[in-house]
Design an enzyme around this catalytic site. Structure first.
Site, mmCIF file in Angstrom:
data_model
loop_
_atom_site.group_PDB
_atom_site.id
_atom_site.type_symbol
_atom_site.label_atom_id
_atom_site.label_comp_id
_atom_site.label_asym_id
_atom_site.label_seq_id
_atom_site.Cartn_x
_atom_site.Cartn_y
_atom_site.Cartn_z
ATOM 1 N N GLY A 1 16.198 28.616 -25.090
ATOM 2 C CA GLY A 1 15.414 27.394 -24.882
ATOM 3 C C GLY A 1 13.986 27.753 -24.542
ATOM 4 O O GLY A 1 13.499 28.823 -24.912
ATOM 5 N N SER A 2 13.336 26.875 -23.813
ATOM 6 C CA SER A 2 11.905 27.085 -23.559
ATOM 7 C C SER A 2 11.673 28.192 -22.530
ATOM 8 O O SER A 2 12.538 28.500 -21.706
ATOM 9 C CB SER A 2 11.277 25.791 -23.047
ATOM 10 O OG SER A 2 11.704 25.551 -21.720
ATOM 11 N N GLU B 1 16.641 33.736 -24.539
ATOM 12 C CA GLU B 1 15.824 33.723 -25.751
ATOM 13 C C GLU B 1 14.901 32.529 -25.619
ATOM 14 O O GLU B 1 15.376 31.403 -25.450
ATOM 15 C CB GLU B 1 16.703 33.567 -26.991
ATOM 16 C CG GLU B 1 17.439 34.823 -27.382
ATOM 17 C CD GLU B 1 16.544 36.016 -27.505
ATOM 18 O OE1 GLU B 1 15.361 35.865 -27.866
ATOM 19 O OE2 GLU B 1 17.024 37.116 -27.215
ATOM 20 N N CYS C 1 12.307 28.818 -32.951
ATOM 21 C CA CYS C 1 11.515 29.707 -32.099
ATOM 22 C C CYS C 1 10.889 30.805 -32.947
ATOM 23 O O CYS C 1 9.961 31.462 -32.523
ATOM 24 C CB CYS C 1 12.324 30.250 -30.940
ATOM 25 S SG CYS C 1 13.854 30.964 -31.425
ATOM 26 N N GLY D 1 13.637 29.039 -19.058
ATOM 27 C CA GLY D 1 14.187 30.403 -18.970
ATOM 28 C C GLY D 1 13.710 31.103 -17.709
ATOM 29 O O GLY D 1 14.494 31.746 -16.997
ATOM 30 N N LYS E 1 27.471 24.657 -22.299
ATOM 31 C CA LYS E 1 26.735 23.397 -22.110
ATOM 32 C C LYS E 1 25.718 23.303 -23.245
ATOM 33 O O LYS E 1 24.666 23.930 -23.207
ATOM 34 C CB LYS E 1 26.019 23.442 -20.760
ATOM 35 C CG LYS E 1 25.739 22.104 -20.106
ATOM 36 C CD LYS E 1 24.851 21.153 -20.869
ATOM 37 C CE LYS E 1 23.369 21.425 -20.737
ATOM 38 N NZ LYS E 1 22.559 20.525 -21.610
ATOM 39 N N GLU F 1 3.176 27.390 -27.801
ATOM 40 C CA GLU F 1 4.220 27.002 -28.742
ATOM 41 C C GLU F 1 4.216 25.485 -28.905
ATOM 42 O O GLU F 1 4.305 24.752 -27.930
ATOM 43 C CB GLU F 1 5.589 27.459 -28.232
ATOM 44 C CG GLU F 1 6.692 27.164 -29.229
ATOM 45 C CD GLU F 1 8.048 27.693 -28.812
ATOM 46 O OE1 GLU F 1 8.452 27.413 -27.669
ATOM 47 O OE2 GLU F 1 8.693 28.365 -29.616
#
Ligand code: UN1
Length: 497
Positions: free
Chosen positions: A228-229, A250, A284, A233, A175, A385
């Site tokens: 992703g964020s 990650e 990232c 996560g 996805k 971030e």
């Protein structure tokens, strides 16, 4: 009418059962609609998982070198279409063309690397303590994986997951981000057409809340690999924990570059520029904090601001462009919100800070390269971030102070130090609390033959990419085999004489 792209389920290109679609738009020019993709839901995910489960026995029993040959052919296809796919990555994601091509190159590198694993996938043989008995450990596939990827590396990050997943004998439901679905579709098409049987690799488009959640919580998958964020996560971690599935995430970063008083300042400036503004700061691994020794702070800053001021911002397909847009309106608002926060917190805005709406830029999501100085390490702009072209400059008294500042965030993905002193470099290597440490290079640019991933809130579970401790550990389980050919019962730990 924009071109319609589809899901790939059980080897067939299909629409969502609901027939609903999502649009993919060029972030440098919103009048450029790249295509539509299915807005899939739970029933589409059900079908894809079912197809992946059905394909599993055939694929896992295919000899690994044969699996490797197919992946090798996929690598050849990607190489042949590198230009086309690289341009598409730029058009759909916004990064400049050299980076779009680099994104595809990273996918090609991963494909060749994992193709060769087909003839490796090594385990261990070790001696037994008993006579006429042997012992070995082998890697076995896990089953069906859900693979969920972000928009900032539309080719590379899917490749980090798809190739190791498949070479190990697993099947997958992929996805991709709904912001870069067309590049993902072309990527999957090339991999599938390299010779995969139906159902081995399935593609389901949709939003995170729709298709993503349905995939992550599906009882038919055995593991989930997510990039992703941190917020998402951590949510997926709970979903997987409640269903007993393995997960690798990650996530975010707040990556520092330390510039020591003995550093080559010209090199540090060039590296900081690339680390902070490459991919418009949307990696990232992006350098979002520059921690500069007080003795060289002013000199570094003057040179850095000069260089950042002259960066040419624009459409990434234009050869002269050095920095592209951010991905979409929501991201633009988030980044501008952080710039406002920085101002309110009392940091000094030394460069940029505005969205760019003039002329050709009016139709895209452009933000000026932005530099805050006089930043305190506890400010939100130095802690959270931002994922945009915004960098904070902090002043450090000495190496110890700089490393303490570097480590004083909840993240720990990448880090860097510029120094010519071997001892400074060794100390930083030892003490920087991050998954990756660069010496005399910026925080971005990891190579695929080494594990990739962070500590603290940057990573959960197994790492990505290659090398010892890389993603094959995620996509395989160890099985241990003892074979006794002595013809009698031998008891380990008991028959010791
Ligand atoms: C990411 O930002 O999610 O090391 C991945 C790098 C790239 C990968 C970044 N090779 O910057």
């Amino acid at each position: 009418m924009p071109e319609a792209f589809h899901n790939l389920i059980n080897g067939k290109w299909v629409d969502a059962l609901s027939r609903e679609t999502l649009e993919s738009v060029n972030p440098a020019d919103t009048s450029d609609i790249i295509g539509t993709v299915p807005a899939s839901g739970r029933e589409d995910i059900d079908r894809a998982v079912e197809a992946a489960r059905a394909a599993l026995p055939g694929w896992r029993s295919t000899p690994a070198p044969k699996r490797g040959e197919i992946i090798f052919r996929a690598a050849e296809k990607l190489l042949k279409h590198k230009n086309e796919l690289g341009r598409l990555v730029t058009r759909e994601m916004g990064k400049i063309l050299s980076e779009g091509l680099g994104d595809v190159q990273e996918a090609i590198d991963m494909a060749y690397y994992m193709a060769a694993e087909g003839r490796r996938l090594t385990g261990e043989t070790v001696p037994s303590e008993l006579f006429a008995k042997d012992c070995k450990s082998v890697r076995t596939p896990v089953g069906v994986f859900g693979l969920i990827t972000p928009w900032n590396f539309p080719a590379a990050i899917p490749a980090w997951k798809i190739f190791p997943c498949l070479i190990a004998g697993n099947t997958a439901v992929f996805k991709p981000s709904s912001s870069t679905p067309v590049a993902a579709t072309r990527l999957v098409e090339m991999i599938h057409d390299a010779g995969l049987l139906p159902g081995v690799l399935n593609l389901v488009h949709g939003t995170g809340d729709g298709a993503g959640e349905a995939l992550a919580s599906h009882p038919g998958i055995d593991g989930l690999s997510f990039t992703g964020s941190t917020a998402i996560g951590e949510r997926l971690l709970k979903t997987c924990a409640s269903t007993g599935k393995e997960i690798s995430c990650e996530m975010g970063g707040k990556n520092p570059i330390i510039v020591m008083d003995d550093a080559r300042i010209d090199l540090a400036v060039e590296g900081a520029l690339w680390g902070a503004f490459g991919t418009s700061g949307q990696r990232c691994t992006a350098a979002s904090r520059l921690i500069v020794h007080e003795k060289v702070h002013d000199r570094f800053l003057a040179m850095f601001l000069n260089a950042a001021r002259s960066l040419k911002v624009g459409n990434g397909l234009d050869k002269a462009t050095q920095m592209g847009p951010v991905i979409n309106e929501a991201q633009m608002r988030k980044v501008l919100g952080y710039i406002e926060t920085g101002r309110k917190e009392g940091a000094q805005l030394a460069l940029g800070g505005q969205s760019m709406r003039e002329g050709a830029l009016a139709k895209g999501f452009f933000i000026e390269p932005t530099v805050f100085i006089g930043v305190d390490e506890e400010m939100r702009i130095a802690q959270e971030e931002i994922f945009g072209p915004v960098v904070s400059v902090l002043k450090a008294k000495n190496l110890e102070d700089a490393i303490a500042m570097a480590n004083n965030v909840k993240y720990g993905l990448s880090s860097s130090i510029y120094t010519q002193d071997v001892n400074n470099s060794a100390i930083a290597e030892r003490d920087l609390d991050a998954g990756i440490v660069y010496i005399n290079a910026p925080t971005i640019g990891a190579e695929i033959q080494l594990p990739f991933g962070g500590v603290k809130k940057s990573g959960l579970g197994r790492k990505e990419a290659g090398g010892r401790g890389g993603s094959l550990d995620m996509f395989t389980r160890w099985k241990v085999i003892y074979r006794d050919f002595s013809g009698r019962l031998q008891k380990a730990q008991i028959d010791t004489d």
